[in-house]
Design a protein around this motif. Structure first.
Motif, short mmCIF file in Angstrom:
data_model
loop_
_atom_site.label_atom_id
_atom_site.label_comp_id
_atom_site.label_asym_id
_atom_site.label_seq_id
_atom_site.Cartn_x
_atom_site.Cartn_y
_atom_site.Cartn_z
N GLY A 48 0.82 -1.20 0.00
CA GLY A 48 0.00 0.00 0.00
C GLY A 48 0.85 1.25 0.00
O GLY A 48 1.99 1.26 -0.45
N ASP A 49 0.28 2.33 0.53
CA ASP A 49 1.00 3.60 0.58
C ASP A 49 2.01 3.65 1.71
O ASP A 49 3.00 4.38 1.64
N LYS A 50 1.75 2.89 2.78
CA LYS A 50 2.66 2.86 3.91
C LYS A 50 3.70 1.77 3.72
O LYS A 50 3.48 0.79 3.01
N THR A 51 4.85 1.94 4.38
CA THR A 51 5.86 0.88 4.34
C THR A 51 5.38 -0.30 5.18
O THR A 51 4.45 -0.18 5.99
N MET A 52 6.03 -1.43 5.01
CA MET A 52 5.58 -2.63 5.70
C MET A 52 5.76 -2.52 7.21
O MET A 52 4.92 -2.98 7.99
N ILE A 53 6.83 -1.86 7.67
CA ILE A 53 7.02 -1.71 9.10
C ILE A 53 5.98 -0.73 9.67
O ILE A 53 5.51 -0.90 10.80
N GLN A 54 5.59 0.26 8.90
CA GLN A 54 4.54 1.17 9.35
C GLN A 54 3.19 0.44 9.43
O GLN A 54 2.42 0.66 10.37
N HIS B 265 20.14 0.06 9.58
CA HIS B 265 18.84 0.60 9.20
C HIS B 265 18.27 1.57 10.23
O HIS B 265 17.13 2.01 10.08
N ARG B 266 19.05 1.93 11.25
CA ARG B 266 18.48 2.59 12.42
C ARG B 266 17.79 3.91 12.10
O ARG B 266 16.69 4.16 12.60
N PHE B 267 18.41 4.75 11.27
CA PHE B 267 17.82 6.06 11.00
C PHE B 267 16.57 5.94 10.14
O PHE B 267 15.61 6.69 10.32
N MET B 268 16.56 5.02 9.20
CA MET B 268 15.38 4.84 8.35
C MET B 268 14.21 4.30 9.17
O MET B 268 13.07 4.74 9.00
N VAL B 269 14.48 3.34 10.06
CA VAL B 269 13.42 2.83 10.93
C VAL B 269 12.88 3.93 11.82
O VAL B 269 11.66 4.12 11.95
N ALA B 270 13.77 4.70 12.44
CA ALA B 270 13.34 5.77 13.33
C ALA B 270 12.52 6.82 12.58
O ALA B 270 11.48 7.28 13.07
N GLU B 271 12.96 7.17 11.39
CA GLU B 271 12.24 8.18 10.60
C GLU B 271 10.83 7.70 10.25
O GLU B 271 9.86 8.46 10.32
N GLN B 272 10.72 6.42 9.89
CA GLN B 272 9.41 5.90 9.52
C GLN B 272 8.48 5.79 10.72
O GLN B 272 7.26 6.02 10.60
N LEU B 273 9.01 5.46 11.88
CA LEU B 273 8.18 5.44 13.09
C LEU B 273 7.76 6.85 13.48
O LEU B 273 6.62 7.09 13.89
N ALA C 277 7.20 9.27 11.57
CA ALA C 277 6.22 9.79 10.62
C ALA C 277 4.80 9.35 10.96
O ALA C 277 3.83 9.89 10.40
N MET C 278 4.67 8.39 11.88
CA MET C 278 3.35 7.89 12.26
C MET C 278 2.81 8.67 13.46
O MET C 278 3.57 9.08 14.34
N ASP C 279 1.51 8.85 13.49
CA ASP C 279 0.86 9.51 14.63
C ASP C 279 0.59 8.46 15.70
O ASP C 279 -0.55 8.13 16.01
N GLN C 280 1.67 7.92 16.24
CA GLN C 280 1.57 6.79 17.16
C GLN C 280 2.83 6.73 18.01
O GLN C 280 3.94 6.82 17.48
N PRO C 281 2.72 6.57 19.33
CA PRO C 281 3.93 6.53 20.16
C PRO C 281 4.69 5.22 19.96
O PRO C 281 4.11 4.19 19.60
N TRP C 282 6.00 5.27 20.17
CA TRP C 282 6.81 4.06 20.18
C TRP C 282 7.82 4.20 21.31
O TRP C 282 8.12 5.29 21.78
#
Length: 476
Positions: free
Chosen positions: A37-43, A66-74, A76-81
């Motif tokens: 879809g429009d979101k990445t698989m981890i999103q 992959h640390r910075f890419m994972v952090a950036e994608q998280l 970008a979500m309106d969700q806490p991690w």
């Protein structure tokens, strides 16, 4: 899940997805891409746990690369991690699960975690939540629960779980785990009717899981405890101690615990699950046209059927008179295969690695924590890049021993440090960085900075970078 249980989601994001080459590469694997879809698989995976009444913030275990890419994608979500834990080396799923469990137990002695890969598709979220509720009841009773997917065909690419006696509504003891079978064995297993596919997803009471793992692999638990005890905070990340984690044995959860323990339970489920482990699997979860084709991007077909055709680089794919094929194009590679043989793309990736070719590792566009760059042209003694720097980001303070650089700003504004001078460059302005000059590039603006960089020298390889200062901790 039980009425009082609040689950800790833990996402494993360490794979490279070589069977989905040329889109999935070692430096930018499938979980970081919008494959469906429009979101990445981890999103998509993290988004299943957005209900704050039922789930704690997501924890992710990733590799350092992959640390910075994972952090950036998280972000970008309106969700806490919560934690983003970095493994210095890969050690399979059992140590990763142990690290997650030990970390959660530091804050909650009764923690129960849902452990799952970052790159699976689940299309029926209500049924997934129902399966979680059933698994929660078993976890309340001290069970280590795995989720078994109801088979739809005699699949030879998955492991199987044989169900034992019933423990409750839709919950069974695990009688045995079965390796990936041949076709005849798979057909026999389906006919028997008491098996499910092994999904690699679990609901685990953390204390019980750690105790069971320590029973069978005490050295693994000790190594994980040491790696976590000596871990260091770094920006948004928790870095495991490299020496301790390297000493940890490598094993899967199934082999290390689930095949040995008496506490294993399985919840059979139909949740629209697919591990997207090959191009044919991606076709299975994609919308199909009237002739059974899944099409993504700029594609024109004539007399084509039962195929997966994807243009990921903006170029037109025109296909004529084909059946049962996979065609995928990226900026630097084209894959053409029969659907039957599409899983064998791993053999091509192995050859690329053996020949030390960049196509095995990264795309034409290479992502960095500050933005990205794309190689536009390269020959002996020169290289041309298009560099994009995100607003507010800054590259490392660095110098090169073997090349000089010409910077031309084509969009945005740049703050340039060159030797002892710092100055601004606007669109259509340029500067020259002699070799061995200490320099830095920043984007002080509110829009992305686009720059053309021309490198000239006796060597223009990416490893001719001496970092003196770096916001992202890359100085060695």
């Amino acid at each position: 899940m039980s009425k009082t249980m609040k689950i800790y989601p833990v996402i494993l994001s360490g794979g490279s997805g070589t069977r989905l080459w040329p889109m999935s590469r070692a430096h930018y694997p499938k979980q970081l891409l919008p494959m469906v879809g429009d979101k990445t698989m981890i999103q998509e995976t993290a988004g299943r746990f957005s209900d704050e009444k039922r789930f704690h913030p997501v924890m992710v275990i990733s590799n350092d690369q992959h640390r910075f890419m994972v952090a950036e994608q998280l972000q970008a979500m309106d969700q806490p991690w919560s934690d983003l834990i970095l493994e210095p080396v890969g050690r399979n799923t059992a140590p990763a699960a142990a690290i997650a469990a030990l970390r959660l137990l530091e804050d909650d002695e009764n923690a129960v975690m849902c452990l799952l890969p970052s790159d699976h598709v689940i299309t029926d979220l209500p049924s997934f939540n129902t399966a979680l509720e059933k698994a929660g009841a078993a976890a309340d009773d001290g069970r280590l629960v795995t989720f078994g997917m109801t088979p739809t065909r005699p699949e030879t690419g998955y492991g199987y779980i044989r169900q034992g006696s019933a423990l409750g509504d839709g919950i069974f003891q695990v009688a045995s785990f079965l390796e990936k079978p041949n076709r005849e064995t798979a057909e026999d297993l389906i006919a028997a009717g008491d098996v499910t596919w092994n999904s690699g997803m679990f609901l685990l009471p953390c204390r019980i899981f750690v105790d069971e793992l320590a029973k069978y692999h005490p050295n693994m638990v000790d190594a994980c405890r040491n790696a976590l005890k000596k871990a260091q905070r770094d920006l948004d990340f928790l870095r495991l101690d490299k020496e301790s984690f390297e000493a940890c044995p490598s094993d899967s959860i199934d082999y290390a615990v689930m095949e040995k323990t008496d506490l294993a339970a399985v919840v059979p489920a139909e949740i629209g699950w697919n591990d997207v482990g090959a191009w044919q699997a991606l076709r299975d979860v994609s919308p199909l046209d009237g002739k059974g084709n899944a099409v993504v991007g700029d594609v024109m077909l004539h007399d084509v059927s039962n195929s997966y055709i994807r243009s990921d680089d903006g170029s037109l794919i025109a296909a004529i008179g084909l059946d049962d094929v996979t065609i995928v194009t990226t900026q630097d590679a084209v894959l053409v295969s029969s659907n039957e043989k599409a899983q064998d793309v791993k053999a091509i990736v192995d050859r690329l690695k053996k020949d030390n070719r960049s196509e095995a590792v990264h795309h034409k566009t290479v992502y960095r924590p500050w933005g990205s760059y794309r190689d536009m042209d390269e020959e002996e003694r020169f290289r041309v890049k298009r560099i994009i720097v995100k607003p507010g980001e800054v590259l490392s303070l660095q110098r090169h021993q073997h090349r000089s650089e010409h910077w031309i700003i084509v969009r945005g504004i740049a703050k340039v440090t060159s030797g002892d001078k710092t100055f601004l460059l606007n669109e259509n302005e340029s500067t020259y960085i002699p070799k061995q000059t200490i320099h830095r590039l920043e984007n002080p603006g509110k829009i992305p900075l686009h720059m053309i960089e021309v490198q000239v020298g006796e060597y223009v390889g990416e490893d001719d970078i001496e970092r003196l200062e770096d916001t992202y901790g890359r100085v060695e």
